[in-house]
Design a protein around this motif. Structure first.
Motif, PDB file in Angstrom:
ATOM      1  N   LYS A 115      93.202  23.528  -6.105  1.00 56.49           N
ATOM      2  CA  LYS A 115      92.712  23.846  -5.529  1.00 56.49           C
ATOM      3  C   LYS A 115      92.962  25.439  -6.755  1.00 56.49           C
ATOM      4  CE  LYS A 115      90.237  28.384  -3.207  1.00 56.49           C
ATOM      5  NZ  LYS A 115      90.238  28.691  -1.999  1.00 56.49           N
ATOM      6  N   PRO A 116      94.718  25.917  -7.561  1.00 54.84           N
ATOM      7  CA  PRO A 116      94.586  26.539  -7.861  1.00 54.84           C
ATOM      8  C   PRO A 116      94.331  26.405  -9.926  1.00 54.84           C
ATOM      9  CG  PRO A 116      96.633  26.541  -6.847  1.00 54.84           C
ATOM     10  CD  PRO A 116      95.322  25.819  -5.936  1.00 54.84           C
ATOM     11  N   ARG A 148      91.900  23.849 -10.301  1.00 59.60           N
ATOM     12  CA  ARG A 148      90.408  24.254 -10.874  1.00 59.60           C
ATOM     13  C   ARG A 148      89.632  25.245 -10.954  1.00 59.60           C
ATOM     14  NH1 ARG A 148      91.593  21.295  -5.553  1.00 59.60           N
ATOM     15  NH2 ARG A 148      90.111  22.871  -4.075  1.00 59.60           N
ATOM     16  N   ARG A 149      90.561  26.783 -10.776  1.00 60.89           N
ATOM     17  CA  ARG A 149      90.280  27.894 -10.535  1.00 60.89           C
ATOM     18  C   ARG A 149      90.955  27.256 -11.733  1.00 60.89           C
ATOM     19  NH1 ARG A 149      93.284  30.728  -6.909  1.00 60.89           N
ATOM     20  NH2 ARG A 149      91.710  30.565  -5.336  1.00 60.89           N
ATOM     21  N   ALA A 209      88.076  26.388 -14.681  1.00 53.13           N
ATOM     22  CA  ALA A 209      86.607  26.650 -14.581  1.00 53.13           C
ATOM     23  C   ALA A 209      86.969  27.979 -15.060  1.00 53.13           C
ATOM     24  CB  ALA A 209      86.638  27.243 -12.503  1.00 53.13           C
ATOM     25  N   VAL A 210      87.802  28.723 -15.759  1.00 49.97           N
ATOM     26  CA  VAL A 210      87.965  30.155 -16.129  1.00 49.97           C
ATOM     27  C   VAL A 210      87.961  29.253 -17.526  1.00 49.97           C
ATOM     28  CG1 VAL A 210      89.472  32.082 -16.321  1.00 49.97           C
ATOM     29  CG2 VAL A 210      89.302  30.988 -14.298  1.00 49.97           C
ATOM     30  N   THR A 229      96.370  24.687 -15.784  1.00 51.60           N
ATOM     31  CA  THR A 229      95.004  24.348 -15.551  1.00 51.60           C
ATOM     32  C   THR A 229      96.192  22.643 -16.182  1.00 51.60           C
ATOM     33  OG1 THR A 229      94.915  23.536 -17.931  1.00 51.60           O
ATOM     34  CG2 THR A 229      93.546  25.332 -17.182  1.00 51.60           C
ATOM     35  N   ASP A 240      95.499  20.183  -1.959  1.00 49.03           N
ATOM     36  CA  ASP A 240      95.692  21.653  -1.950  1.00 49.03           C
ATOM     37  C   ASP A 240      96.571  22.007  -0.808  1.00 49.03           C
ATOM     38  OD1 ASP A 240      93.153  21.874  -3.367  1.00 49.03           O
ATOM     39  OD2 ASP A 240      91.696  21.821  -1.744  1.00 49.03           O
TER      40      ASP A 240
END
Length: 1003
Positions: free
Chosen positions: A134-135, A137-138, A141-142, A163, A260
């Motif tokens: 999850k981190p 993927r976040r 996205a950023v 990333t 995750d």
């Protein structure tokens, strides 16, 4: 803007429409694959490679719970005569495959079918890097994707770690898990059960050698050892097998997966999974390994081991096939060890003296070169460019004279036929192995037989009477056999063996005919340990002639009945002699991988099915040509900080590229909020576009991150547009001749583009520069700098500026200061010519050399016109930098002076540099940030400006030292901390000193 400059810029831009020939690629796509290849040459491989990919990715879906976050691009190449592959998950999932057969020398690699094996291995790399929690993927996205770190904007290093945190792990981690999984995917055939790997660790225990800990492995073990990065595979694989055997294979998969809840840092996730620090587990493995290998040594010693007598105390590193010359009592062999550039050389049998004869250009690890010997005419034959397209050369060992026979022949595995003086060899082309014959006088090769894809002959030899040819042949199923064929049959198109011995998954290595033609002598891990074997042609019987504790290789029968062999040691292969006698029995050893299978049979279920069962045709979603420009898409974007003059700016960087990185577009925009800066200079932008041999760069008030740190500034007021072109006229590594050309236009100019402390007499400037650069520099294994060779550069440039005023004598052009000291220069072309020449010599001290560096230049025009002058001064390094750390080598540097302090229309400059032996660090730092070496250098130099004008000539000298410490951050990114000092002297002036400290971000 001058019309000539405009025309040149337009011509450069139009050049982007002409695609490079090598980039004419075809594409086949499925839902997860983009396969690129060259049609029609590689078309026959497409379906097979595609099936291998789909077979492997399906397995990764299950074992690692991996689903690609983006399509995976696979590129088929044929740029090397040795098979290989590389993979990356940053910034996109990309895998490149060489189609040539793999080297199985010394059984360092024991693959099944090559593309199936390579795909299984490389896809583990992709999966373990691309898989995102999850981190991750976040962060992706950023930042618009996975961020590839770049030295222009080092903030990208942070974004890279956010990333793709699992990419920031040591190579032993990546290679270890790839080899571990690949072995069980192949049903247990692979390096996790490799006999070479067992030999390496068994030898270390027998000899009491030091085992590297995780930090020592990456800081020293993969840099100074003769196996260099192979140690990453050896240690990483062994550690993975140990963990799987002690805990479970499932726990190993939990460690390397990135679901995750897992930790991004590989070492932290290790502790989370196994409950103890990685360093402690590593230490426990070493203790286990020592006990495990002691038991194997005891098993070997259950029968008498073969005594040996070393011919030389010196380990030779990697070695080729060897030949004994009775006349000189010398053994001819090629070797490649740290501290000495690879050579064909001789070993005196009586006193063990090792003498280099001729340098081997482009050696290959473990075998160095392919070597053959004409004993009657006393001529050696060897190959160069062994990692590219091989050349064949002849060598007179008495004189050291080497001559080129065939260029880019792509032929190796050489064997000499005494009967007719012909050379035989194996040619690799487009994935196919072909037996060829090169008749005397060696002007051309003739095809004898091409084996179907997947079957590869290697280690060939010709009987003394020229009637038989032996070859080890590896099959598409990973099985190997020793074949003996009649030469007459081969020339008639038949390859049926008259004798054959099956070695199963073990390789028959280096088998050669006896002088009477009755036997073949070679080595094999047939019992798990590499021993010398004798194969009798008439009976088909195989006898073991040695019982080695480590391993014996490359047998050469000697006239007195002894046999020369090369025994494995931790420093490489050591020449030794044994008394070869048939043995009744030899004990097998226990493989740690087999012990794992016995205790954790779950790995048997990891075997993947045959790729042949994959319905690839039904999975294809698109076919057609690959167009790089049409495939360009956003790669990533992120915030940046830049310096402009003495101000700071904040902005963004946007990266665009095609999946193969043929076309790249980089756009940066930043703003300086400080109102002390003029409003028309607060916005900064740059655009860079590269394609094939071309590049375009446009800047507006160009800013640079490194202008925040130190005296050297590259930011400039105004705007500029530059078009550059570069082409390699000669690329015969390490020889390279490059021609490049640049044209540029600058507007609203304040200072000169290349000299920050020199005001520009005109606000508009056009420049053109043509550069011819040649280099041929070489280094030995474990080097930290170039160690020998030469390079030169020739620059021819010109500046075109508006009419302007310049001083006609010393001082400034200002009537209020120096009356009548101005001269008007009309709009005109002002040429300059500059040449440099460097030559270096390797010293007897390990990794030490002396370099002479010369430079001279001449400008045309008014003597004090800045456009006609060259300027010198200072080291030139910033406190934080990204350019060459040894800036004092550049023609414009002169430690002790200020930047651009001394100028001249003509100049000559000379430097003598001594690179001292480096200091290696075994434990300096932590696995996430560590130092590997310290490199000291001393230099003295001299500079004369305007030597053509006695009244204005200046003569200066300088001396100094620089120390560079190489660091590695995030396990992959090399950094260099440099510190040094210099003193400049000039008649009539006091000595001037300069201290320099600089940290180079990335290499």
């Amino acid at each position: 803007m001058p019309r000539a400059v405009v025309r040149a810029l337009i011509a450069g831009l139009l050049g982007f429409g002409a695609p490079a020939a090598w980039a004419q690629l075809s594409s086949v796509e499925t839902s997860e694959l983009r396969l690129l290849y060259r049609d029609p040459f590689q078309t026959y491989l497409v379906d097979h490679v595609g099936r291998c990919f789909e077979n492997s990715i399906t397995f990764e879906h299950g074992l690692l719970s991996y689903t690609p976050t983006q399509k995976i691009t696979v590129l088929l190449n044929d740029y090397s005569d040795t098979g290989n592959a590389s993979a990356t998950g940053v910034p996109r999932n990309f895998l490149a495959l060489e189609s040539s057969p793999l080297s199985v020398a010394y059984e360092t690699v024991s693959p099944n079918e090559r593309f199936n094996w390579l795909m299984n291995h490389e896809m583990v790399h992709i999966a373990t890097v691309d898989q995102a929690a999850k981190p991750d993927r976040r962060a992706r996205a950023v930042f618009g994707g996975k961020v590839m770190p770049n030295s222009d904007d080092p903030e990208s290093i942070l974004y890279y770690d956010l990333t793709t945190p699992r990419d920031a792990a040591p190579r032993w981690y990546h290679e270890g898990i790839a080899v571990f999984i690949e072995t069980w995917m192949a049903g247990g055939q692979g390096r996790a059960q490799g006999a070479y790997d067992e030999m390496v660790f068994r030898s270390m225990v027998r000899d009491g050698s030091r085992f590297y800990d995780p930090l020592g492995l990456v800081s020293e073990g993969t840099k100074a050892d003769f196996q260099v990065e192979v140690n990453s595979y050896l240690y990483g694989t062994r550690f993975m097998v140990y963990l799987a055997q002690k805990y479970s294979p499932e726990e190993v998969i939990r460690w390397v997966s990135r679901p995750d809840g897992s930790s991004g840092y590989y070492a932290k996730n290790f502790e989370r999974v196994f409950g103890l620090p990685l360093d402690r587990a590593w230490a426990e493995w070493i203790e286990f390994e020592k006990g495990f290998q002691k038991k194997n040594l005891e098993a070997i010693r259950a029968y008498p081991t073969t005594p040996y007598e070393d011919v030389s105390r010196r380990a030779l590193g990697s070695v080729s096939r060897a030949f004994f010359d009775p006349a000189s009592r010398k053994v001819y062999v090629a070797f490649n060890a740290p501290g000495l550039v690879a050579h064909v050389g001789s070993i005196a049998l009586d006193d063990g003296r090792v003498t280099p004869i001729a340098e081997v250009k482009g050696p290959v690890l473990f075998t160095v070169t392919s070597l053959a010997w004409d004993p009657e005419r006393r001529v050696l034959f060897y190959t160069t460019d062994n990692t590219e397209y091989r050349d064949i050369r002849s060598l007179d060992p008495a004189t050291g004279v080497s001559k080129l026979i065939l260029k880019d022949a792509r032929i190796g595995a050489l064997a000499f036929d005494r009967a007719d003086r012909s050379l035989w060899g194996v040619r690799h082309f487009n994935g196919i192995a072909t037996l060829v014959r090169i008749p005397y006088p060696y002007t051309e090769w003739k095809q004898v037989r091409s084996w179907p894809y997947g079957e590869v002959p290697y280690d060939i030899d010709v009987s003394p009477d020229g009637t038989l040819l032996s070859a080890a042949i590896g099959g598409i199923d990973g099985l190997h056999a020793l074949h003996v064929m009649r030469v007459m049959d081969l020339l008639a198109g038949k390859a049926d063996p008259v004798a054959k011995f099956d070695f199963g998954t073990f390789t028959p290595s280096g088998f050669i005919f006896s002088d009477d033609g009755r036997f073949l002598y070679g080595s094999s891990y047939y019992t798990g340990v590499s021993n010398i074997f004798r194969y009798e042609l008439a009976s088909g019987h195989l006898d073991a002639l040695s019982n080695a504790e480590t391993g014996f290789f490359r047998p050469v029968p000697l006239p007195d009945g002894r046999m020369l062999v090369f025994r494995y040691s931790g420093d490489g292969f050591v020449p030794a002699t044994i008394d070869p006698k048939p043995l009744e029995d030899v004990n097998p050893i226990v493989f740690l991988g087999q012990q794992l299978v016995d205790e954790h049979p779950v790995v048997k279920t990891w075997k993947v099915g045959s790729p042949a069962s994959v319905p690839f045709d039904q999975m294809i979603t698109a076919r057609g040509p690959y167009t790089p420009t049409g495939s360009v898409a956003s790669e990533s974007f992120y915030p940046i900080v830049q310096g402009y003059k003495t101000f700071s700016a904040v902005g963004m960087r946007f990266n665009f590229s095609d999946p193969v990185q043929i076309d790249r577009l980089e756009l940066t925009a930043s703003y300086t909020p400080d109102h002390a800066l003029a409003a028309d200079e607060r916005f900064h932008a740059s655009l860079r576009f590269r394609r094939y041999d071309w590049k375009v760069e446009a800047r507006w008030n160009g800013a640079d991150f490194y202008d925040l740190f130190g005296p050297t500034k590259t930011s400039r007021r105004g705007y500029s547009l530059k078009v550059g072109w570069e082409r390699a006229l000669v690329y015969d590594h390490p020889r390279k001749l490059t021609l490049s050309a640049d044209v540029a236009y600058y507007g609203n100019l304040e200072v000169l583009p290349f000299y920050q402390n020199v005001a520009s007499p005109s606000t508009r400037l056009g420049t053109a520069l043509v550069r011819l650069r040649y280099e041929n520099v070489r280094s030995s294994l474990g080097h930290v700098d170039d160690e020998k060779g030469h390079r030169w550069e020739l620059f021819v440039g010109a500046s075109y500026a508006d009419a302007h005023e310049v001083p006609k004598g010393p001082g400034v052009c200002d009537p209020a200061v120096v009356p009548s000291n101005c001269v008007n220069v009309p709009s005109s072309l002002i040429p300059q010519v500059l040449g440099t020449y460097d030559v270096g010599f390797q010293l007897p001290l390990r990794h030490s050399s002396i370099w002479l560096r010369e430079a001279a230049g001449i400008g045309f025009g008014e003597r004090y016109d800045p456009y006609a002058q060259f300027f010198f001064g200072a080291f030139g390094n910033n406190w934080v930098d990204h350019k060459d750390e040894k800036r004092y080598r550049d023609f414009y540097a002169f430690p002790g002076l200020e930047l651009n302090e001394v100028g001249g229309r003509t100049f000559v400059k000379s430097i003598v540099e001594w690179n001292l032996p480096p200091v290696r660090f075994r434990r300096f730092g932590s696995p996430g940030f560590y130092a590997t070496w310290l490199r000291p250098a001393l230099f003295v130099g001299g500079l004369a400006t305007d030597p053509d004008g006695a009244a204005v000539m200046r003569t200066l000298g300088d001396a100094g030292a620089q120390f560079d410490i190489r660091f590695t951050a995030l396990s992959r990114l090399d950094m260099t901390l440099s510190f040094g000092g210099g003193v400049a002297v000039e008649s009539g002036f006091k000595p001037r000193g300069e201290a320099m400290v600089s940290f180079k971000v990335m290499q």
